[in-house]
Design a protein around this motif. Structure first.
Motif, short mmCIF file in Angstrom:
data_model
loop_
_atom_site.label_atom_id
_atom_site.label_comp_id
_atom_site.label_asym_id
_atom_site.label_seq_id
_atom_site.Cartn_x
_atom_site.Cartn_y
_atom_site.Cartn_z
N PRO A 34 0.81 -1.24 0.00
CA PRO A 34 0.00 0.00 0.00
C PRO A 34 0.83 1.28 0.00
O PRO A 34 0.31 2.36 -0.26
N TYR A 35 2.11 1.16 0.29
CA TYR A 35 2.96 2.35 0.43
C TYR A 35 3.81 2.61 -0.82
O TYR A 35 4.61 3.55 -0.83
N ALA A 36 3.67 1.78 -1.86
CA ALA A 36 4.50 1.93 -3.06
C ALA A 36 4.35 3.33 -3.63
O ALA A 36 3.23 3.84 -3.76
N ARG A 38 11.91 -2.14 -1.22
CA ARG A 38 11.74 -3.08 -2.35
C ARG A 38 10.52 -2.76 -3.21
O ARG A 38 10.50 -3.05 -4.39
N VAL A 39 9.46 -2.15 -2.59
CA VAL A 39 8.26 -1.85 -3.40
C VAL A 39 8.32 -0.44 -3.98
O VAL A 39 7.37 0.05 -4.58
N GLY A 40 9.45 0.24 -3.77
CA GLY A 40 9.59 1.57 -4.37
C GLY A 40 9.00 2.69 -3.55
O GLY A 40 8.60 3.73 -4.09
N ALA A 41 8.92 2.51 -2.22
CA ALA A 41 8.51 3.64 -1.37
C ALA A 41 9.75 4.52 -1.13
O ALA A 41 10.89 4.06 -1.24
N ASP A 42 9.49 5.75 -0.78
CA ASP A 42 10.57 6.69 -0.45
C ASP A 42 10.72 6.63 1.08
O ASP A 42 9.89 7.18 1.81
N VAL A 43 11.73 5.90 1.57
CA VAL A 43 11.77 5.55 3.00
C VAL A 43 12.78 6.39 3.79
O VAL A 43 13.96 6.45 3.43
N THR A 44 12.31 6.95 4.89
CA THR A 44 13.20 7.62 5.85
C THR A 44 13.01 6.94 7.20
O THR A 44 11.87 6.73 7.63
N VAL A 45 14.12 6.57 7.84
CA VAL A 45 14.02 5.96 9.18
C VAL A 45 14.55 6.97 10.20
O VAL A 45 15.63 7.53 10.02
#
Ligand SMILES: Cc1cc2nc3c(=O)[nH]c(=O)nc-3n(C[C@H](O)[C@H](O)[C@H](O)COP(=O)(O)OP(=O)(O)OC[C@H]3O[C@@H](n4cnc5c(N)ncnc54)[C@H](O)[C@@H]3O)c2cc1C
Length: 324
Positions: free
Chosen positions: A156-158, A180-187
């Motif tokens: 759902p986050y792609a 892996r699904v192409g989300a723009d991830v910030t931790v």
């Protein structure tokens, strides 16, 4: 009247039930969700970090084709044990109160239709786990609909901007799956380095994603506020905000002890642990026992399936000696 009621059909409640059955008792489990509800609510594609034999209960073999079982294999295993051992379980029924009256426990429950029921039992084992009470960030905006303390799967986050909060296994696993699904991830993590509990085989993958610029990582950083489109961050040096479509606050869980306390169990102010004998798991209320992660203090991750599964055996031994 029941002899023994177990509250919670997690791995540790089930383990207690199997051990009691082996000694001739026929306990009743009351569970507010499905069998092993917590595992059912794990991320869909999760692999346990434990090898299968360390998750076994009642010496029933758990073998899997790969080294670490999947969530689905875990569900299948615990369901199979509950069914084979013919454990009596009332599902989708929540225990709302436990009181001791003249030496017997009076339990009140509410089922999924809202019907209130009462039970009486000589002994009670509370095995309610910790999954219902996430460690909250306690910042404004935490209850907005795009903020969650649970992660199911990445799809759902792609294509969206996702801020993951945390630095332990849940946050690291979710961040990698989101990448892996192409989300723009910030931790965002308040610690200076990742938790030492992060799986040794996953840590290098996560670090490599940071090095490649696929995951943006902010250590020593706290969230101060969440709005509909942004998260506000602060470090010792600066304050700034990031755009976020979704926020996943994967900061762990802590046991809810309200039920225990209302039944007279004392909780240690300092450690947060319920008063109990570490050998027998009996609390300060005679014949009221605890099993599994509910027995932990503030460091809930010191008890997990690998060690909590043995609590039921100790309890079953005590009750066998006491009542036979
Ligand atoms: C993502 C993730 C991965 C993990 N991986 C591993 C691993 O690889 N190995 C490992 O050993 N551990 C692992 N753990 C930890 C493990 O899941 C917990 O330690 C374990 O579930 C604790 O078992 P339990 O029976 O004490 O509690 P739970 O499994 O939480 O079970 C408690 C049960 O009680 C029910 N309940 C709660 N309140 C009530 C009520 N009032 N009335 C009726 N029922 C109630 C709940 O619905 C639940 O089914 C993992 C945890 C997470 C979150």
């Amino acid at each position: 009247m029941e002899h023994i009621i177990i509250i919670g059909a997690g791995p540790c409640g089930l383990s207690a039930a199997v051990e009691l059955k082996r000694r001739g008792f026929d306990p009743l489990i009351i569970e507010k969700g499905a069998i092993v509800e917590s595992i059912y609510r794990y991320p869909t594609f999760l692999h346990f970090h434990s090898t299968p034999e360390r998750l076994e209960i009642g010496d029933v073999p758990f073998t899997t084709p790969n080294e670490k079982p999947t969530r689905l294999e875990g569900l299948t295993y615990y369901r199979m044990v509950a069914q084979r051992e013919k454990i009596r379980i009332h599902l989708y029924e929540t225990v709302t109160s436990v009181r001791k009256v003249e030496g017997l426990f009076q339990l009140e429950t509410t089922d999924r239709f809202g019907e209130v029921k009462s039970y009486e039992s000589r002994a009670v084992i509370v095995a309610t786990g910790y999954f219902d009470q996430p460690n909250r960030l306690n910042v404004p905006g935490e209850d907005l609909p795009h903020v969650s303390h649970y992660f199911q799967e990445a799809h759902p986050y792609a294509g969206l901007k996702v801020v993951v909060v945390g630095g332990n296994n849940s946050a690291v696993d979710a961040a990698l799956e989101l990448e892996r699904v192409g989300a723009d991830v910030t931790v965002v993590y308040r610690g200076e380095v990742l938790s030492p509990y992060v799986k040794s085989w996953v840590k290098p993958l996560f670090e490599s994603s940071i090095d490649k610029g696929n995951i943006e990582m902010h250590f020593s950083t706290q969230i101060t506020k969440i709005t509909e489109r942004t998260v506000h961050l602060v470090t010792r040096e600066r304050e700034w905000s990031l755009a976020a479509d979704f926020v996943l606050a994967l900061t762990g869980f802590r046991p809810d002890r309200v039920l225990l306390q209302s039944s007279g169990v004392q909780v240690n102010e300092e450690t947060g642990a319920p008063a109990h004998d570490p050998e027998t798991f009996e609390t300060n209320v005679p014949n009221l026992f605890i099993a599994g992660v509910i027995a932990a203090g503030s460091r809930a991750n010191e008890i997990f399936i690998e060690n909590g599964r043995f609590h039921g055996k100790a309890i079953a031994d005590v009750l066998t000696k006491r009542w036979n």
